[in-house]
Motif scaffolding. Structure first.
Motif, short mmCIF file in Angstrom:
data_model
loop_
_atom_site.label_atom_id
_atom_site.label_comp_id
_atom_site.label_asym_id
_atom_site.label_seq_id
_atom_site.Cartn_x
_atom_site.Cartn_y
_atom_site.Cartn_z
N THR A 170 0.81 -1.22 0.00
CA THR A 170 0.00 0.00 0.00
C THR A 170 0.84 1.27 0.00
O THR A 170 0.33 2.34 -0.30
CB THR A 170 -0.92 0.05 1.24
N SER A 291 -20.90 1.42 3.52
CA SER A 291 -19.80 2.33 3.23
C SER A 291 -18.50 1.81 3.83
O SER A 291 -18.48 0.81 4.55
CB SER A 291 -20.11 3.72 3.81
N LYS A 292 -17.43 2.54 3.58
CA LYS A 292 -16.14 2.19 4.17
C LYS A 292 -16.21 2.17 5.68
O LYS A 292 -15.63 1.30 6.33
CB LYS A 292 -15.08 3.19 3.70
N CYS A 295 -18.34 -1.11 6.88
CA CYS A 295 -18.07 -2.23 5.98
C CYS A 295 -18.49 -3.57 6.57
O CYS A 295 -18.57 -3.74 7.79
CB CYS A 295 -16.59 -2.26 5.61
N ASN A 325 -4.62 -0.41 -6.39
CA ASN A 325 -4.07 0.74 -5.66
C ASN A 325 -2.80 1.27 -6.32
O ASN A 325 -2.29 0.66 -7.28
CB ASN A 325 -3.87 0.38 -4.18
N SER A 334 -14.37 -0.74 -0.76
CA SER A 334 -14.12 -0.29 0.61
C SER A 334 -15.17 -0.77 1.60
O SER A 334 -14.93 -0.76 2.81
CB SER A 334 -14.02 1.24 0.66
N TYR A 335 -16.35 -1.19 1.11
CA TYR A 335 -17.40 -1.68 2.00
C TYR A 335 -17.25 -3.15 2.34
O TYR A 335 -18.10 -3.72 3.02
CB TYR A 335 -18.78 -1.42 1.38
N ARG A 337 -14.42 -6.28 3.56
CA ARG A 337 -13.12 -6.74 4.02
C ARG A 337 -13.23 -8.15 4.59
O ARG A 337 -14.33 -8.68 4.78
CB ARG A 337 -12.56 -5.78 5.10
N GLU A 364 -4.15 -4.73 2.70
CA GLU A 364 -5.22 -3.94 3.30
C GLU A 364 -6.59 -4.63 3.23
O GLU A 364 -7.54 -4.21 3.88
CB GLU A 364 -5.31 -2.56 2.65
N ASN A 365 -6.69 -5.70 2.44
CA ASN A 365 -7.96 -6.42 2.32
C ASN A 365 -8.30 -7.25 3.56
O ASN A 365 -9.46 -7.62 3.74
CB ASN A 365 -7.91 -7.37 1.11
#
Length: 495
Positions: A170, A291-292, A295, A325, A334-335, A337, A364-365
């Motif tokens: 990232t 949303s993020k 999530c 990315n 982003s919603y 993970r 980041e996932n």
């Protein structure tokens, strides 16, 4: 601090109550130290010092000796040894002379400091010549420092691995402190273990479900709320709906926790079908509407961690798509993970993150949870913790003492009065035989004659334990079992 209900006189290995009769005549001082000894091939080359403040506040500060406790110990040890060996007069003198406070002095590394293996971490000595035997009487309790030190160290090793893969995939370590969640409360041996281990993890991360650790950080380290969690399902809340209504179970979670993240264990029956046909089809629009900041975090909980996670993320990519990315790695919307909490240890987390990167996925996932490998699958030999006498005074003369077993030189101990300094190369090293300069000594007086002299906050401790750039570049190599040698070169500056 109020008098303790806990009986300190009974908080030691029973053979220690006979030791006051075993030292040479006219001894006036016993000086001992604690270290995490070096061991060739260990996967840990440094340790995080943490937990002494709790032990001092909880068990040693204030008047810990009373007449009632002396009598209780007298009766107990008479029954235990079946002869009179308990030093009733010695303990009563502590009560009369010091109002039951312990005439010992402890100097220690500031909590949170990261120290190479093989260096002194704290020293203990008596402050009154009459009570020379007290120094090693407290060994039993103080050596239990191995546990919070080891948990804090293991937790920081997790952090190094996560930092390396986050930065590589990232470009930053944003959100690192939330990436490893403490799942270990139910897997430890006691409430106190949960508290000590849970707090030790919070030196490095702020993600936990171990309430006992939060309460310890609050009470003993001045931190109102040291860690955070999110609503999460367990298997009972899913399977109670019955297999045919797994979709309804998931749907209710989305409804009841419509704002903020929510974690849903999804392997009660078929993790791949759940991701493809329920999350990725029947509930797809509801998932995409989040949303993020709210999530959905899907939790696999069985199978080979790396293979299962990779299959799941590919299914989610098919259903929800992904982006790329700036580092060129794929990222789920982003919603959405994942959190992997099954089968996580220092070896498997490295394997999982490397496999994801090899397949083009960013770290980041995925979030991780860890239970027994964090708080329970460790022991005093994980870091080879030891407490040894190194200096005595007899008839007014000092003598450096040590052990050096012919059958195992690695168990050799240090000599004389010790100090810890930073040498000209910037490395921490232990100076033996009392030749260190007081102004260079990094050991701090934390306890004297029953009084706590330092009171660290968790915030201060966290600052000291922060990762360096070197930590992120080259974390230790772990082979999946923290007990086995990992081939890591040990760096140690001790004389």
């Amino acid at each position: 601090m109020a008098a303790h209900d806990f009986n300190f006189l009974l908080a030691t290995d029973s053979y220690k109550i006979t030791h006051y009769k075993q030292y040479p005549p006219n001894v006036s001082k016993i000086y001992s130290y604690f270290e995490c000894r070096c061991k060739k091939g260990s996967p840990f080359n440094e340790v995080v010092f943490f937990g002494l403040q709790y032990l001092l506040k909880k068990y040693l500060t204030g008047p810990v000796v009373t007449e009632e406790k002396i009598q209780q110990a007298k009766v107990f040890y008479q029954m235990h040894f079946r002869q009179t060996v308990f030093d009733e007069d010695g303990w009563r003198k502590i009560l009369e002379k010091y109002d039951g406070r312990l005439p010992i002095r402890i100097k220690a590394v500031p909590e949170g400091r990261v120290v190479p293996r093989g260096n002194v971490l704290f020293t203990v000595e008596n402050t009154d010549p009459e009570f020379f035997w007290l120094t090693n009487y407290v060994e039993t309790m103080l050596v239990q420092m191995w546990y919070p030190i080891t948990v804090a160290t293991v937790s920081r090793e997790f952090k190094k691995i996560l930092a390396k893969h986050l930065r590589a995939s990232t470009g930053s370590t944003e959100g690192l402190e939330t990436r490893l969640h403490d799942f270990g409360y139910r897997g430890v041996s006691s409430q106190e273990s949960a508290a000590l281990g849970g707090a030790a993890h919070l030196v490095n991360f702020c993600s936990t479900d171990t309430v006992a650790g939060l309460l310890m950080a609050q009470r003993y380290y001045s931190c109102p709320m040291a860690g955070f969690s999110i609503p999460a399902a367990e298997h009972s809340t899913i399977i109670s709906w019955g297999r045919s209504r797994e979709k309804e179970a998931f749907e209710q979670l989305l409804e009841r926790f419509s704002t903020g993240p929510v974690s849903v264990v999804s392997d009660s029956y078929d993790i791949f079908a759940a991701c493809k046909h329920i999350w990725g089809d029947k509930l797809k629009e509801r998932v995409m509407a989040r949303s993020k900041d709210s999530c959905l975090v899907i939790r696999p909980d069985s199978g080979d961690p790396a293979d299962t996670l990779l299959q799941v993320i590919k299914i989610l990519e098919e259903c929800f798509g992904c982006s790329v990315n700036p580092k060129g790695y794929k990222v789920l919307p982003s919603y959405l993970r994942l959190i992997q909490g099954d089968g996580i240890d220092l070896g498997s987390i490295e394997q999982i993150l490397q496999k994801l990167r090899d397949e083009g996925w960013s770290a980041e996932n995925v979030f991780f949870g860890c239970g027994s490998a964090l708080l329970q699958k460790i022991n005093r030999d994980t870091l080879n913790c030891a407490f040894k006498c190194s200096y005595v005074e007899t008839n007014g003369e000092g003598m450096d003492v040590y052990k050096l077993p012919m059958t195992d030189p690695s168990k050799g101990s240090k000599k004389g009065q010790l100090s810890l300094r930073r040498n000209s190369d910037g490395l921490l090293e232990t100076v033996e035989k009392g030749v260190g300069k007081p102004e260079e000594d990094l050991l701090v007086m934390v306890f004297e004659d029953g009084c706590l002299l330092q009171d660290y906050s968790l915030e201060e401790i966290r600052r000291k334990a922060q990762l360096t750039e070197e930590d992120e570049v080259a974390p230790a190599q772990h082979n999946g079992d923290q007990q086995e040698p990992g081939g890591l070169h040990i760096l140690n500056g001790q004389h």
